[in-house]
Design a protein around this motif. Structure first.
Motif, PDB file in Angstrom:
ATOM      1  N   LEU A 152       0.850  -1.182   0.000  1.00  0.00           N
ATOM      2  CA  LEU A 152       0.000   0.000   0.000  1.00  0.00           C
ATOM      3  C   LEU A 152       0.892   1.240   0.000  1.00  0.00           C
ATOM      4  CD1 LEU A 152      -2.699   1.529   0.372  1.00  0.00           C
ATOM      5  CD2 LEU A 152      -2.449   1.143   2.836  1.00  0.00           C
ATOM      6  N   VAL A 153       0.717   2.088  -1.002  1.00  0.00           N
ATOM      7  CA  VAL A 153       1.518   3.310  -1.107  1.00  0.00           C
ATOM      8  C   VAL A 153       0.598   4.483  -1.434  1.00  0.00           C
ATOM      9  CG1 VAL A 153       3.602   2.099  -1.818  1.00  0.00           C
ATOM     10  CG2 VAL A 153       2.002   2.939  -3.558  1.00  0.00           C
ATOM     11  N   GLN A 154       1.161   5.669  -1.375  1.00  0.00           N
ATOM     12  CA  GLN A 154       0.415   6.868  -1.741  1.00  0.00           C
ATOM     13  C   GLN A 154       0.735   7.268  -3.175  1.00  0.00           C
ATOM     14  OE1 GLN A 154       1.414   9.778   1.290  1.00  0.00           O
ATOM     15  NE2 GLN A 154      -0.325   9.119   2.541  1.00  0.00           N
ATOM     16  N   ALA A 155      -0.160   8.030  -3.762  1.00  0.00           N
ATOM     17  CA  ALA A 155       0.067   8.521  -5.120  1.00  0.00           C
ATOM     18  C   ALA A 155       1.402   9.256  -5.192  1.00  0.00           C
ATOM     19  CB  ALA A 155      -1.069   9.432  -5.540  1.00  0.00           C
ATOM     20  N   GLY A 156       2.153   8.946  -6.248  1.00  0.00           N
ATOM     21  CA  GLY A 156       3.462   9.539  -6.435  1.00  0.00           C
ATOM     22  C   GLY A 156       4.611   8.708  -5.914  1.00  0.00           C
ATOM     23  N   ASP A 157       4.293   7.703  -5.111  1.00  0.00           N
ATOM     24  CA  ASP A 157       5.332   6.829  -4.551  1.00  0.00           C
ATOM     25  C   ASP A 157       5.808   5.807  -5.580  1.00  0.00           C
ATOM     26  OD1 ASP A 157       4.099   6.604  -1.100  1.00  0.00           O
ATOM     27  OD2 ASP A 157       5.221   8.167  -2.170  1.00  0.00           O
ATOM     28  N   SER A 158       6.797   5.035  -5.162  1.00  0.00           N
ATOM     29  CA  SER A 158       7.373   3.991  -6.018  1.00  0.00           C
ATOM     30  C   SER A 158       7.317   2.639  -5.322  1.00  0.00           C
ATOM     31  CB  SER A 158       8.832   4.316  -6.348  1.00  0.00           C
ATOM     32  OG  SER A 158       8.936   5.535  -7.053  1.00  0.00           O
ATOM     33  N   LEU A 159       7.307   1.604  -6.125  1.00  0.00           N
ATOM     34  CA  LEU A 159       7.427   0.224  -5.649  1.00  0.00           C
ATOM     35  C   LEU A 159       8.244  -0.556  -6.669  1.00  0.00           C
ATOM     36  CD1 LEU A 159       3.858  -0.907  -4.458  1.00  0.00           C
ATOM     37  CD2 LEU A 159       5.896  -0.701  -3.033  1.00  0.00           C
ATOM     38  N   ARG A 160       8.936  -1.579  -6.191  1.00  0.00           N
ATOM     39  CA  ARG A 160       9.600  -2.491  -7.098  1.00  0.00           C
ATOM     40  C   ARG A 160       9.088  -3.901  -6.831  1.00  0.00           C
ATOM     41  NH1 ARG A 160      15.913  -4.216  -8.195  1.00  0.00           N
ATOM     42  NH2 ARG A 160      15.643  -5.342  -6.233  1.00  0.00           N
ATOM     43  N   LEU A 161       8.529  -4.499  -7.857  1.00  0.00           N
ATOM     44  CA  LEU A 161       8.082  -5.880  -7.778  1.00  0.00           C
ATOM     45  C   LEU A 161       9.181  -6.795  -8.280  1.00  0.00           C
ATOM     46  CD1 LEU A 161       4.461  -5.548  -9.232  1.00  0.00           C
ATOM     47  CD2 LEU A 161       5.252  -5.179  -6.894  1.00  0.00           C
ATOM     48  N   SER A 162       9.284  -7.948  -7.632  1.00  0.00           N
ATOM     49  CA  SER A 162      10.240  -8.968  -8.051  1.00  0.00           C
ATOM     50  C   SER A 162       9.489 -10.246  -8.386  1.00  0.00           C
ATOM     51  CB  SER A 162      11.257  -9.249  -6.949  1.00  0.00           C
ATOM     52  OG  SER A 162      12.007  -8.097  -6.641  1.00  0.00           O
ATOM     53  N   CYS A 163      10.012 -10.974  -9.329  1.00  0.00           N
ATOM     54  CA  CYS A 163       9.450 -12.271  -9.723  1.00  0.00           C
ATOM     55  C   CYS A 163      10.597 -13.262  -9.794  1.00  0.00           C
ATOM     56  CB  CYS A 163       8.753 -12.159 -11.059  1.00  0.00           C
ATOM     57  SG  CYS A 163       8.178 -13.733 -11.743  1.00  0.00           S
ATOM     58  N   THR A 164      10.636 -14.140  -8.829  1.00  0.00           N
ATOM     59  CA  THR A 164      11.689 -15.146  -8.775  1.00  0.00           C
ATOM     60  C   THR A 164      11.155 -16.452  -9.333  1.00  0.00           C
ATOM     61  OG1 THR A 164      12.621 -14.102  -6.825  1.00  0.00           O
ATOM     62  CG2 THR A 164      13.304 -16.352  -7.289  1.00  0.00           C
TER      63      THR A 164
ATOM     64  N   GLN B  99       9.972  -2.013 -11.849  1.00  0.00           N
ATOM     65  CA  GLN B  99      10.107  -0.790 -11.078  1.00  0.00           C
ATOM     66  C   GLN B  99       8.971   0.146 -11.466  1.00  0.00           C
ATOM     67  OE1 GLN B  99      12.431   0.161  -8.661  1.00  0.00           O
ATOM     68  NE2 GLN B  99      11.107   1.952  -8.434  1.00  0.00           N
ATOM     69  N   MET B 100       8.193   0.553 -10.477  1.00  0.00           N
ATOM     70  CA  MET B 100       7.023   1.388 -10.734  1.00  0.00           C
ATOM     71  C   MET B 100       7.194   2.718 -10.014  1.00  0.00           C
ATOM     72  SD  MET B 100       4.016  -1.477 -10.395  1.00  0.00           S
ATOM     73  CE  MET B 100       4.257  -1.708  -8.648  1.00  0.00           C
ATOM     74  N   ASN B 101       7.279   3.767 -10.787  1.00  0.00           N
ATOM     75  CA  ASN B 101       7.428   5.111 -10.234  1.00  0.00           C
ATOM     76  C   ASN B 101       6.176   5.938 -10.504  1.00  0.00           C
ATOM     77  OD1 ASN B 101      10.082   4.437  -9.506  1.00  0.00           O
ATOM     78  ND2 ASN B 101      10.899   5.181 -11.453  1.00  0.00           N
ATOM     79  N   SER B 102       6.037   7.021  -9.770  1.00  0.00           N
ATOM     80  CA  SER B 102       4.898   7.930  -9.951  1.00  0.00           C
ATOM     81  C   SER B 102       3.578   7.168  -9.984  1.00  0.00           C
ATOM     82  CB  SER B 102       5.075   8.752 -11.241  1.00  0.00           C
ATOM     83  OG  SER B 102       6.270   9.490 -11.214  1.00  0.00           O
ATOM     84  N   LEU B 103       3.405   6.297  -9.018  1.00  0.00           N
ATOM     85  CA  LEU B 103       2.199   5.470  -8.986  1.00  0.00           C
ATOM     86  C   LEU B 103       0.958   6.324  -8.785  1.00  0.00           C
ATOM     87  CD1 LEU B 103       3.649   2.501  -6.981  1.00  0.00           C
ATOM     88  CD2 LEU B 103       2.504   2.296  -9.189  1.00  0.00           C
ATOM     89  N   GLN B 104      -0.114   5.894  -9.430  1.00  0.00           N
ATOM     90  CA  GLN B 104      -1.387   6.588  -9.368  1.00  0.00           C
ATOM     91  C   GLN B 104      -2.470   5.620  -8.902  1.00  0.00           C
ATOM     92  OE1 GLN B 104      -1.548   9.918  -9.833  1.00  0.00           O
ATOM     93  NE2 GLN B 104       0.679   9.765 -10.125  1.00  0.00           N
ATOM     94  N   PRO B 105      -3.576   6.131  -8.370  1.00  0.00           N
ATOM     95  CA  PRO B 105      -4.650   5.230  -7.905  1.00  0.00           C
ATOM     96  C   PRO B 105      -5.118   4.259  -8.991  1.00  0.00           C
ATOM     97  CG  PRO B 105      -5.017   7.424  -7.047  1.00  0.00           C
ATOM     98  CD  PRO B 105      -3.853   7.534  -7.984  1.00  0.00           C
TER      99      PRO B 105
END
Length: 124
Positions: A11-23, A82-88
């Motif tokens: 759970l993040v706020q708008a404008g935040d970043s997340l990085r997903l990994s797939c192993t 890598q996901m930047n500038s996340l939006q709803p």
């Protein structure tokens, strides 16, 4: 058989970043193109991004171009998003996929294996 495990959602706020990994485990990772898809509640699963197994050529859905970056580490059998500038509107369950081929008009058809999915929620 190939097993895929996604991590990194949250759970993040708008404008935040997340990085997903797939192993992945199982057969040779570099043989597969690796894709990321997402599915929002009440909507169909949609293509997000793909990276070719050997060449590393990438493809993106128009709505994430310039914000998301797909990459892979063939030595460690892992793909990343890598996901930047996340939006709803990016809120969805994100799925990793090992793909035999890629047809831009029907990307799901090329999927041979799916991960279990990881939830990404972006609050406004």
């Amino acid at each position: 058989q190939v097993q895929l495990v996604e991590t990194g959602g949250g759970l993040v706020q708008a404008g935040d970043s997340l990085r997903l990994s797939c192993t992945t485990s199982g057969r040779t990772f570099s043989n597969y193109d690796m894709g990321w898809f997402r599915q929002a509640p009440g909507k169909e699963r949609e293509f997000v991004a793909l990276i070719r197994g050997i060449s590393g050529v990438t493809y993106y859905q128009n709505r994430v171009k310039g914000r998301f970056t797909i990459s892979r580490d063939n030595a460690n059998n892992t793909a990343y998003l890598q996901m930047n500038s996340l939006q709803p509107e990016d809120t969805a369950v994100y799925y990793c996929a090992a793909m035999n081929y890629f047809i831009s008009s029907q990307p799901v058809r090329g999927v041979q294996y799916w991960g279990q999915g990881t939830q990404v929620t972006v609050s406004s």
